[in-house]
Design a protein around this motif. Structure first.
Motif, short mmCIF file in Angstrom:
data_model
loop_
_atom_site.label_atom_id
_atom_site.label_comp_id
_atom_site.label_asym_id
_atom_site.label_seq_id
_atom_site.Cartn_x
_atom_site.Cartn_y
_atom_site.Cartn_z
N ILE A 133 -12.83 -16.80 4.02
CA ILE A 133 -11.62 -16.13 4.51
C ILE A 133 -10.95 -15.38 3.36
CG2 ILE A 133 -9.34 -16.48 5.53
CD1 ILE A 133 -10.41 -18.75 7.07
N ILE A 137 -10.43 -11.40 3.06
CA ILE A 137 -9.12 -10.76 2.91
C ILE A 137 -9.12 -9.87 1.68
CG2 ILE A 137 -6.67 -11.18 2.46
CD1 ILE A 137 -6.89 -13.73 4.03
N TRP A 144 -5.71 -3.87 6.94
CA TRP A 144 -6.04 -5.17 7.53
C TRP A 144 -5.50 -6.31 6.69
CZ3 TRP A 144 -8.16 -6.12 12.15
CH2 TRP A 144 -8.75 -5.03 12.81
N ARG A 145 -5.46 -6.09 5.38
CA ARG A 145 -5.21 -7.19 4.46
C ARG A 145 -3.88 -7.90 4.75
NH1 ARG A 145 -5.69 -5.26 -1.43
NH2 ARG A 145 -7.94 -5.18 -1.09
N LEU A 148 -4.02 -10.00 7.95
CA LEU A 148 -4.84 -11.20 7.78
C LEU A 148 -4.11 -12.24 6.94
CD1 LEU A 148 -8.35 -9.58 7.18
CD2 LEU A 148 -7.65 -10.96 9.13
N TYR B 16 -10.04 -18.80 11.21
CA TYR B 16 -8.81 -18.43 11.94
C TYR B 16 -8.72 -19.19 13.26
CZ TYR B 16 -7.36 -14.81 8.70
OH TYR B 16 -6.90 -14.17 7.59
#
Lengths: 332, 270
Positions: A133, A137, A144-145, A148, B16
């Protein structure tokens, strides 16, 4: 400087005028200095006194009570360390009974080992789950960063008690995860993950995952990924360049994240108490039971002192590592 | 990124999912009409109605909000002071001790903090007859815990701040207090707001420290929830948790966007 040597000084009055002005100036300077110092003094002393009174002193009291003996039915329920002898003197009573109990009763040693197992295995799984993950990121497009990252931080802002409670719904018999595992045949249908050690592992990983992801992301974002392209150009396979470039460069993040998970997980009370079975006895739970159920304050205090040892060791190891790393960075 | 790494995407989705699946399923079941939390009983808001009729939960919520707001406010004051002392005053006497005491409570398990605070309160009560155990003792313990988090935030913000503005103001003759209130404080205000919010949620969440330091009749919301959870799953808690999680979620997203915009604006005017 002295007005007497000043060739411009003409007579008595201008001399005194100068003296009075200088005196006032000096007083003003002292006053300003004092106010500055007083301000600094106040700003430093206030939080210092607060933390001394409400954080440092309580530790000494815990240490003191861990050497007392439990006396039931009186308030406070332990003996005083300093007792007056009949002939008027005082004598020191250091009682190591509580510590002897910790070392001899398998219950406490078992709790120690259980806490260590829960904390270390959960830290490992947090790392395995959190690394992709964090990596994703760090390498995502800037648009997007942020999203997220917010998604990782958001659960951290909501109550861990409520999130642990939410986990019950997933882990109990016929819950989402239990059903899923039964469907692939890993579990008997109708049985629950709840109240097993597995539930505690899942709960701790779930609760502490953001603590692992955040420092990892911070380190990975600083990593120069053109190094990977260079390695690929020179013929390195992705796995090779990961092992030799990304992993070593992200080591500070891995260590910081692991400590952020491991240290609080050692003393965790809520997760093993709510998700674990009666045998998921961790140090945190033992301390809670000794204090609230058995009302044995000296043993609870001794458990707290010994729990501290488990935390101090990894913290010192981290300090050592950090110092060595900064020394290396400073060196050639 | 030119090449799509599907393995990485799959791992991220798994992570997630783990973070959000429990909360989402709880939100869904809070609208289920069935008492059995695993059976879907049709859409219903009866648990929300029952929740607002539950005097015990509502009064505990009020108590928790009071404690959280008070301790967050005091913690911001104390944390700003020690952040200032640690980042601006150079090598003052006691700096090492202050720094150590500010970082220790963050790595301390909450059972430890709860036990030690309670033992202090008991000792103080014996000697001085104060404080009475209840909301005030919970606040004192929460202030101690949350001050450290505010200190870290304030200190790192001040360390990142260019101190040439402050020096310029000093050179122009402003007194330290004026410099602080006119220059430093406005510049670190967003960080202090974040610190306040963090302190507020930490205090609102805390079960363990509150259980140790609380007195009779001063149960906080987490304490009531804990005792209900120990007795079994109650759908009202689903409803309550849904309300809390969505409120906090919306609040954090709003605060985040506002701070982000502000930062972007400040950045663009430079």
């Amino acid at each position: 400087m002295s007005p007497r040597n000043d060739p411009r000084s003409e007579g008595f009055w201008s001399f005194w005028d100068e003296v009075v002005r200088n005196l006032f100036g000096w007083f003003r300077a002292v006053g300003r200095e004092f106010r500055t110092r007083r301000g600094r003094f106040l700003v430093t002393t206030l939080p210092m006194l607060w933390l001394l009174l409400f954080f440092a002193v309580p530790f000494l009291i815990v240490l003191k009570i861990s050497f007392a003996q439990a006396v039931f039915g009186q308030s406070p329920p332990y003996t005083a360390l300093l007792q007056t002898t009949p002939n008027g003197g005082t004598s020191l009573h250091l009682n190591t009974q509580a510590y002897a109990l910790l070392l001899s009763d398998p219950l406490y040693i078992g709790a120690y080992l259980k806490s260590l197992a829960f904390a270390s295995v959960s830290t490992l799984f947090c790392l395995l789950l959190g690394y992709p993950i964090a990596y994703g990121i760090a390498r995502a497009k800037p648009i997007w960063r942020l999203g997220l990252l917010i998604l990782v931080i958001l659960p951290f802002w909501t109550s861990s008690l409520l999130r642990t409670y939410a986990m019950i719904g997933i882990l109990k018999a016929n819950g989402l995860l239990s059903q899923a595992l039964a469907a692939i045949g890993l579990m008997e249908p109708g049985s629950a993950i709840l109240h097993t050690d597995l539930a505690v592992y899942i709960g701790i990983v779930y609760n502490y995952l953001p603590f692992m992801i955040l420092p990892l992301t911070a380190t990975l974002m600083r990593t120069d990924f053109t190094l990977l392209e260079a390695a690929a150009d020179l013929g390195a396979k992705p796995a090779q360049s990961f092992l030799h470039i990304t992993l070593p460069l992200s080591m500070p993040g891995i260590i910081a994240g692991s400590l952020l998970v491991f240290i609080p997980a050692i003393g965790e009370f809520v997760v093993p108490d709510i998700l674990g079975g009666p045998d998921a006895l961790t140090i945190g739970r033992v301390l809670w039971t000794e204090f609230f159920t058995n009302r044995d304050w000296p043993v609870a205090a001794a458990v707290a002192v010994s729990m501290l040892l488990l935390i101090v060791i990894p913290t010192l190891a981290f300090e050592y590592y950090e110092n060595r790393r900064t020394d290396q960075d400073a060196g050639p | 990124m030119k090449r799509h790494n599907w393995g990485l995407y799959a791992a991220m989705v798994c992570g997630y999912l783990l973070l959000y699946l429990p909360i989402l399923s709880m939100i869904v079941y809070s609208f289920s009409g069935s008492r059995l939390a695993t059976v879907w009983g049709g859409f219903s808001t009866r648990w929300y109605v029952q929740l607002f009729a539950n005097e015990q939960l509502i009064s505990a919520l009020g108590r928790s909000l009071t404690i959280a707001a008070t301790s967050a406010t005091v913690a911001v004051c104390l944390g700003t002071a020690s952040g200032l002392a640690l980042s601006r005053f150079g090598r003052i006497p006691g700096r090492g001790l202050l720094s150590l005491m500010n970082s220790s409570p963050m790595v301390m398990p909450d059972v430890m903090l709860g036990l030690s605070s309670l033992l202090l309160f008991v000792a103080l009560q014996q000697m001085l007859g104060w404080p009475e155990r209840g909301m005030s003792t919970i606040m004192l313990a929460h202030i101690t815990l949350t001050t450290c988090y505010v200190t870290v935030i304030a200190r790192s913000r001040m360390a990142a701040l260019d101190d040439s503005l402050e020096e310029a103001a000093m050179d122009l003759g402003a007194r330290p207090w004026r410099v602080f209130f006119l220059i430093t404080l406005p510049l670190i205000a967003p960080a202090l707001l974040a610190g306040w919010l963090l302190a507020f949620t930490l205090s609102l969440d805390d079960l363990v420290i509150a259980s140790f330091t609380s007195g009779p009749g001063a149960s906080t919301l987490p304490m009531v929830i804990y005792s209900k959870v120990k007795l079994g799953v109650t759908p009202e808690i689903n409803a309550l948790a849904t309300l809390i999680v969505t409120t906090v979620g919306i609040g954090v997203v709003i605060a985040g966007t506002v701070l982000h915009r502000r930062e972007a604006r400040i950045g663009s005017t430079d």
